[in-house]
Design a protein around this motif. Structure first.
Motif, mmCIF file in Angstrom:
data_model
loop_
_atom_site.group_PDB
_atom_site.id
_atom_site.type_symbol
_atom_site.label_atom_id
_atom_site.label_comp_id
_atom_site.label_asym_id
_atom_site.label_seq_id
_atom_site.Cartn_x
_atom_site.Cartn_y
_atom_site.Cartn_z
ATOM 1 N N ALA A 593 -18.347 4.707 -28.813
ATOM 2 C CA ALA A 593 -17.330 5.704 -29.166
ATOM 3 C C ALA A 593 -17.487 6.975 -28.344
ATOM 4 C CB ALA A 593 -17.411 6.021 -30.653
ATOM 5 N N SER A 594 -18.712 7.462 -28.219
ATOM 6 C CA SER A 594 -18.960 8.689 -27.462
ATOM 7 C C SER A 594 -20.402 8.688 -26.985
ATOM 8 C CB SER A 594 -18.685 9.926 -28.318
ATOM 9 O OG SER A 594 -19.532 9.931 -29.454
ATOM 10 N N LYS A 595 -20.701 9.577 -26.073
ATOM 11 C CA LYS A 595 -22.074 9.678 -25.571
ATOM 12 C C LYS A 595 -22.488 11.144 -25.543
ATOM 13 C CE LYS A 595 -20.350 9.429 -20.814
ATOM 14 N NZ LYS A 595 -20.399 8.692 -19.526
ATOM 15 N N PRO A 596 -23.733 11.427 -25.921
ATOM 16 C CA PRO A 596 -24.182 12.824 -25.957
ATOM 17 C C PRO A 596 -24.368 13.381 -24.557
ATOM 18 C CG PRO A 596 -25.997 11.338 -26.451
ATOM 19 C CD PRO A 596 -24.764 10.487 -26.380
ATOM 20 N N GLN A 706 -15.913 16.130 -32.071
ATOM 21 C CA GLN A 706 -16.260 17.219 -32.988
ATOM 22 C C GLN A 706 -17.745 17.569 -32.958
ATOM 23 O OE1 GLN A 706 -14.446 14.514 -33.644
ATOM 24 N NE2 GLN A 706 -12.752 14.909 -35.069
ATOM 25 N N LYS A 707 -18.593 16.623 -32.555
ATOM 26 C CA LYS A 707 -20.043 16.868 -32.522
ATOM 27 C C LYS A 707 -20.502 17.457 -31.190
ATOM 28 C CE LYS A 707 -20.856 12.588 -33.316
ATOM 29 N NZ LYS A 707 -21.592 11.303 -33.464
ATOM 30 N N GLY A 708 -19.599 17.519 -30.215
ATOM 31 C CA GLY A 708 -19.980 18.022 -28.902
ATOM 32 C C GLY A 708 -20.369 16.920 -27.942
ATOM 33 N N ASP A 709 -20.081 15.662 -28.306
ATOM 34 C CA ASP A 709 -20.374 14.528 -27.427
ATOM 35 C C ASP A 709 -19.156 14.204 -26.564
ATOM 36 O OD1 ASP A 709 -22.846 14.372 -28.596
ATOM 37 O OD2 ASP A 709 -22.316 12.743 -29.979
#
Length: 733
Positions: A593-596, A706-709
């Motif tokens: 979905a996303s990566k940091p 939303q988490k910054g990823d």
């Protein structure tokens, strides 16, 4: 006698007062400067003014300007003194250089307090001494003992063995390399603390801009992702390219001299060939061999004139004559100098590739220039197939071609050459191009979805969906324009969903079939018209097409069908592996979905921008006022931004750099477009973000969750409304 004595006394007093009121410093010393054009030849300090005599050295018949906002600055206090007068020119007007390339002007500033010991001139010349005893020639900069020690420590960790040759078993190698070194005479006041290396994966069309971090003492280093040896450039201060050769896994050191950068600044009319470079490490001798080979400057003006005034075969004959001269020069040089075999190979390859690129470029742009100048008969002469037989002289199965910087242009020109493009155009124009026929038409889709439609709308659509409407039906359509407009507005979202369900999958499947047919025709063109056997360069062209093809394939099944066909003609194992990796990357087994963001200085620059927006989805726009597509995209999105202004779920952020977006243009455009959350970074910080998200060109769009990823680092802003609904279901219409 008494009168004469009084006169003499008065004269002596006058001279003493004049001396007290005027102080002159000839050739004052300075600490560092970033202009090789301006040199302070003399400073005159009086009670009423400060005069800077500037000796200008620049290209004959080029121009310089001086601004009415120019200042000198007290180094100790920071107090600034704005220029009052320009002698020898007019502010903000061109001052043309004479035949000699030397000129002198005088800048008049307010008087300086007696306490001022050193001044800066603008942000160009720093630490100019006002001490008359401190004049003279500056000492050459040297490498400090601490930097020398650091370099030795770094090189001691690097492999000592280098590639013996460029044969395939060892040529491709996925290992990171390091470039280290220092710039003698560097000072942070020069205004830059990064350089950049444009690392390109020629096999996949992927770009990897790599930042060179420069420390305050002038030392620098960069880690370079590699998959093959490369002869490329490191760019410093956004302008100056320093050549270097490096191999996967190796560490190369370069010692540069800032004074040579100033020389390059003065010679802005040419691509200045840096020569005062000291290389260290296992690859030092090969780098020196490549650097010292004499090369000639390519003249675009001469080429452009020939392109427009010479017939294709005449141009080719003329170019090949120059090529033969270059090869003769190369042969003579090799006889007179003891060169390694690798140096001989690369120097010869560069000559061959440059010749091929010039021949390709002549043929490539003829149609464009013919449209611009319809009266030019030379531009209307077609390029015969025989023009391209120069390709037969190239070692198209030799991996060493890929090492040279010129290969990037060559492979692009090869894959888009006129013969291949004609083959593709003829296919699409022929009856062989299969026609699309969705399983259901739009009217049937509306019925399937149980959508109510007016009788007029149904009548209109029943005609539109016909493959072969009658003449009478065509006339009816012309009379139903208002109905057409209403349907397009009312069923806009349904039209899109219909396209996604029935048209797009069919089109994408059909595209793959078309691509396979086109590649079959290109195979024939390669063999029959170009007279070439299948070769490694042609294999690379196939692999380079995959990223775009996979993106438009819709399904792994479609993409696999194309890849299974193409890889039958690919005999180089590394290229087969690369193609398979591209397929896996395009259609991963597990969707992430996303990566940091990574833990790095580059990511920290970005975090400072996005942290205040935590909890929102962010659409990041990397742009510049000097980028036409960037400006156009922002203008197109103005209404959309207004529509969603102050919404609690997502926001837009705009990031540019100071050089690409001049302050006045930036401020005006931001105001005109009512842009919020805009950031104008230093070139150094912007370079770090380029490496973070691996982009060279702009506009580039990135989505942060939303988490910054990182949710999407290649977002398609043109499809914003549709993609928004996928990211935030609440906005799915």
């Amino acid at each position: 006698m008494k009168h004469a004595t009084l006169v003499l006394a008065f004269f002596v007093l006058f001279v003493l007062v004049a001396i007290a009121q005027k102080r002159t410093i000839v050739n004052p010393t300075y600490e560092v400067k970033n202009s090789g054009i301006d040199n302070v030849a003399k400073i005159e300090l009086t009670d009423t003014a400060t005069l800077l005599s500037m000796h200008i050295t620049f290209v004959p018949h080029w121009w310089v300007t001086y601004d009415s906002a120019d200042v000198i600055r007290d180094c100790a206090t920071g107090s600034e003194y704005k220029v009052k007068e320009l002698r020898g020119g007019v502010f903000n007007k061109y001052i043309w250089m004479p035949d000699s390339g030397d000129s002198t002007i005088v800048l008049v500033f307010p008087p300086l307090p007696a306490s001022v010991k050193k001044i800066d001139y603008n942000k160009q010349i720093f630490g100019i001494s006002l001490d008359r005893t401190a004049t003279g020639t500056r000492k050459p900069a040297v490498v400090s003992p601490s930097i020398n020690k650091w370099i030795q420590e770094q090189l001691s960790k690097a492999p000592k063995a280098t590639l013996e040759n460029y044969e395939l078993p060892t040529f491709f190698n996925d290992k990171q390399s390091r470039l280290i070194g220092c710039i003698k005479g560097y000072d942070p006041r020069l205004g830059f603390s990064t350089g950049i290396i444009y690392v390109a994966n020629e096999l996949t069309r992927e770009d990897y801009p790599v930042v060179i971090k420069i420390e305050p003492d002038g030392r620098f280093e960069a880690e370079i992702p590699m998959n093959m040896p490369k002869y490329t450039h490191a760019i410093f201060n956004e302008r100056y390219g320093i050549p270097f050769y490096i191999e996967p896994g190796q560490t190369l050191c370069m010692i540069l001299d800032w004074d040579e950068f100033l020389t390059a600044n003065r010679k802005a009319n040419i691509r200045y060939p840096f020569k005062n470079i000291e290389y260290r490490g296992a690859l030092a001798s090969l780098n020196k061999e490549l650097l010292t080979y004499p090369t000639s400057q390519f003249s675009y003006e001469v080429f452009d004139k020939k392109r427009k005034t010479m017939a294709p075969l005449d141009f080719k004959a003329d170019q090949l004559k120059g090529y033969d001269n270059n090869m003769t020069q190369y042969s003579e040089y090799v006889k007179q100098h003891s060169l390694s075999q690798k140096a001989k190979t690369l120097l010869c390859n560069r000559i061959m590739l440059e010749n091929a690129n010039i021949l390709f470029n002549y043929a490539m742009d003829r149609n464009y220039y013919a449209k611009q100048d319809s009266t030019n008969k030379m531009l209307k002469i077609p390029v015969p197939v025989s023009y391209y037989d120069f390709l037969k002289q190239l070692p198209l199965n030799d991996p060493s071609l890929l090492v040279c910087n010129e290969f990037s242009e060559f492979i692009n020109r090869f894959e888009y050459n006129e013969l291949f493009m004609k083959t593709q155009a003829q296919f699409y124009a022929s009856q062989n191009a299969p026609q699309l026929k969705p399983e259901k038409n739009f009217l049937e889709y509306l019925d399937e979805e149980k959508i109510q439609i007016t009788p007029e709308g149904r009548k209109f659509l029943s005609i539109v969906v016909k493959e072969h409407p009658t003449d009478d039906e065509r006339k009816q359509l012309e009379q139903m324009r208002e109905v057409s407009k209403n349907i397009n507005e009312k069923y806009k979202e349904l039209l899109f969903k219909y396209s996604q369900k029935y048209v797009l999958p069919l089109a994408q499947s059909n595209n793959i079939k078309r691509e396979i047919e086109i590649w079959k025709l290109k195979d024939c063109t390669l063999n029959n018209e170009m007279g070439l056997e299948p070769n490694m360069i042609y294999e690379i062209a196939k692999v380079r097409s995959l990223n775009f093809s996979f993106k438009n394939a819709a399904s792994k099944e479609n993409a696999s069908a194309l890849w299974n066909f193409l890889k039958q003609g690919i005999k180089t194992p590394y290229l087969t592996t690369t193609g398979q990796e591209l397929l896996s990357k395009a259609f991963p087994e597990k969707q992430v979905a996303s990566k940091p963001l990574p833990q790095s200085a580059y990511a920290d620059v970005f975090r400072k921008i996005i942290d205040p927006f935590k909890g929102k989805v962010l659409f990041i726009d990397f742009w510049a006022t000097t980028c036409g597509p960037c400006v156009g995209g922002i203008k197109e999105m103005k209404a959309t931004r207004a529509k969603y202004v102050n919404n609690p779920d997502f926001d837009f952020i705009f990031i540019t750099d100071q050089k690409s977006s001049p302050e006045k243009d930036y401020n005006n455009f931001v105001k005109e477009q009512e842009m919020k959350n805009t950031y104008r970074l230093s070139t150094d910080d912007f370079n770090m973000l380029r490496q973070l998200f691996k982009f060279n060109g702009i506009p580039r769009y990135v989505v942060i969750d939303q988490k910054g990823d990182v949710l999407n680092d290649k977002f398609e802003m043109w499809n914003f409304e549709t993609e928004l609904g996928k990211i935030l279901p609440a906005y799915n219409k």
